[in-house]
Design an enzyme around this catalytic site. Structure first.
Site, mmCIF file in Angstrom:
data_model
loop_
_atom_site.group_PDB
_atom_site.id
_atom_site.type_symbol
_atom_site.label_atom_id
_atom_site.label_comp_id
_atom_site.label_asym_id
_atom_site.label_seq_id
_atom_site.Cartn_x
_atom_site.Cartn_y
_atom_site.Cartn_z
ATOM 1 C CB CYS A 1 -2.090 3.819 9.732
ATOM 2 S SG CYS A 1 -3.471 4.396 10.747
ATOM 3 N NE ARG B 1 -3.508 0.100 2.746
ATOM 4 C CZ ARG B 1 -4.114 0.331 3.922
ATOM 5 N NH1 ARG B 1 -4.073 -0.575 4.879
ATOM 6 N NH2 ARG B 1 -4.734 1.481 4.124
#
Length: 280
Positions: A236, A177
Site C-alpha cells: 500500500c 494512485r
C-alpha cells in the site's frame, strides 16, 4: 479454513472481564496530520491498552512506522503489560484501519491468538457497550516472547523477486494512485505502481468500517485477478492498509499473506525501482 481473525463486538462484550483477554487500542494519525489527537482520551473500551504505531516502530529507519526488531517489540510489550499466552483483541477508532496493522505486527512477532474487533470503536459505541475516558489500571510487566515470522514480512528485495518471477503482489491504494493519475499524499514519491502488481483498494473490502462477508471478499479478490490458491504479498502506501488486505485474505482462509513493510513510500521514493502507470 483457519480460525477467523475477526471477533464481533458482542463476543468481546461477553469476554471483556476475562483475565486472559487483552484489548488493544491501535492508533496512527492520518497521513498529513501528524499532530492529530488520539481518540483514546475521549473514550476507549474499558481497560484497553493504548498502542501507538508510530512509537512502536523501528526508530533507526527513515521509513514511517517500520516493524521494530523482535527484541525491541518484546521490551515494549512487556512495559505495556502484554504477555505470552494472552488473547489479544485489537481495535481502532475508525472502524477498521490501524487495527489491521497492529494485528499483523503481533502475528509477525509470532503471536497466534490475536484478533481484530470488527467495526472497532464506532460499532462498539453504536451498540451501547461501555467506554471509559480515564487511564486503565496500570498493568505489571509480563514476559513477552517475540519471534519474527519472516514469512509474514516482505522487504524490497523479496517484492522485486516476486514481481520478476510472476508471483502476486496486491496493492491496497486507490485506483487513481495505482494508475499514477492521482498524486501521492507523501511528498517526494513518484506516481504509479510496481510493474505486474494487481490493485484492490482496501475501501472496497469494507462497509461502514466493518469487513464485508467472506463470500463478498472472495469475489472482490477474484475480480482483482488474484489467485487465492497462490502466494501473494500485499502492499500500500506505508504498510498500513496492506494489512487490511492480508486480514481480509485471512478471513477467506488465506492466512499467510506477508505485508511489504516499506510499501510505496520505499518503492516510489527510490530512483532505481521500476514503475508502471495505467490500470492493472
Amino acid at each position: 479454513m483457519a480460525l477467523s481473525p475477526l471477533v464481533s463486538t458482542q463476543w468481546l462484550a461477553e469476554k471483556l472481564a476475562s483475565p486472559d483477554i487483552v484489548v488493544v487500542n491501535a492508533w496512527l494519525p492520518p497521513v498529513g496530520k501528524p499532530d492529530a489527537t488520539p481518540e483514546y482520551g475521549e473514550g476507549h473500551i474499558p481497560g484497553a491498552i493504548f498502542f501507538d504505531v508510530n512509537a512502536i516502530s523501528d526508530t533507526a529507519s527513515d521509513l514511517p512506522h517500520m516493524l521494530p526488531p523482535a527484541h525491541v517489540f518484546s521490551a515494549m510489550m512487556r512495559k505495556l503489560g502484554i504477555g505470552d499466552g494472552q488473547t489479544i483483541v485489537v481495535y481502532d477508532g475508525v472502524g477498521l484501519y490501524s487495527a489491521a496493522r497492529v494485528w499483523w505486527m503481533f502475528r509477525a512477532m509470532g503471536v497466534e491468538q490475536v484478533f481484530v474487533l470488527d467495526g472497532g470503536l464506532p460499532k462498539w459505541r453504536a451498540e451501547g457497550h461501555p467506554v471509559e475516558d480515564m487511564p486503565p489500571t496500570p498493568r505489571g510487566e509480563r514476559h513477552f516472547t517475540a519471534r519474527l515470522n519472516n514469512g509474514l514480512v516482505a522487504d524490497l528485495d523479496k517484492v522485486a523477486q516476486a514481481l520478476t518471477s510472476g508471483a502476486q503482489v496486491l496493492d491496497a491504494r486507490s485506483r487513481g494512485r495505482f494508475a499514477g493519475t492521482d498524486a501521492e499524499p507523501r511528498a517526494g514519491l513518484r506516481s504509479g505502481h510496481m510493474p505486474g502488481a494487481l490493485n484492490l483498494p482496501f475501501t472496497e473490502l469494507l462497509a461502514d468500517g466493518v469487513m464485508k462477508p467472506a463470500d463478498e471478499l472472495a469475489s472482490a479478490f477474484d475480480a482483482a485477478g488474484l489467485d487465492r490458491s497462490r502466494p501473494v504479498i500485499t502492499t500500500c502506501g506505508s504498510g498500513v492498509t496492506a494489512a487490511i488486505l492480508s486480514l481480509a485474505l485471512a478471513v477467506t482462509g488465506h492466512d499467510k499473506a506477508p505485508v511489504y513493510d516499506g510499501s510505496w513510500t520505499e518503492w516510489g521514493g527510490r530512483d532505481d525501482t521500476p514503475i508502471a502507470t495505467g490500470e492493472a
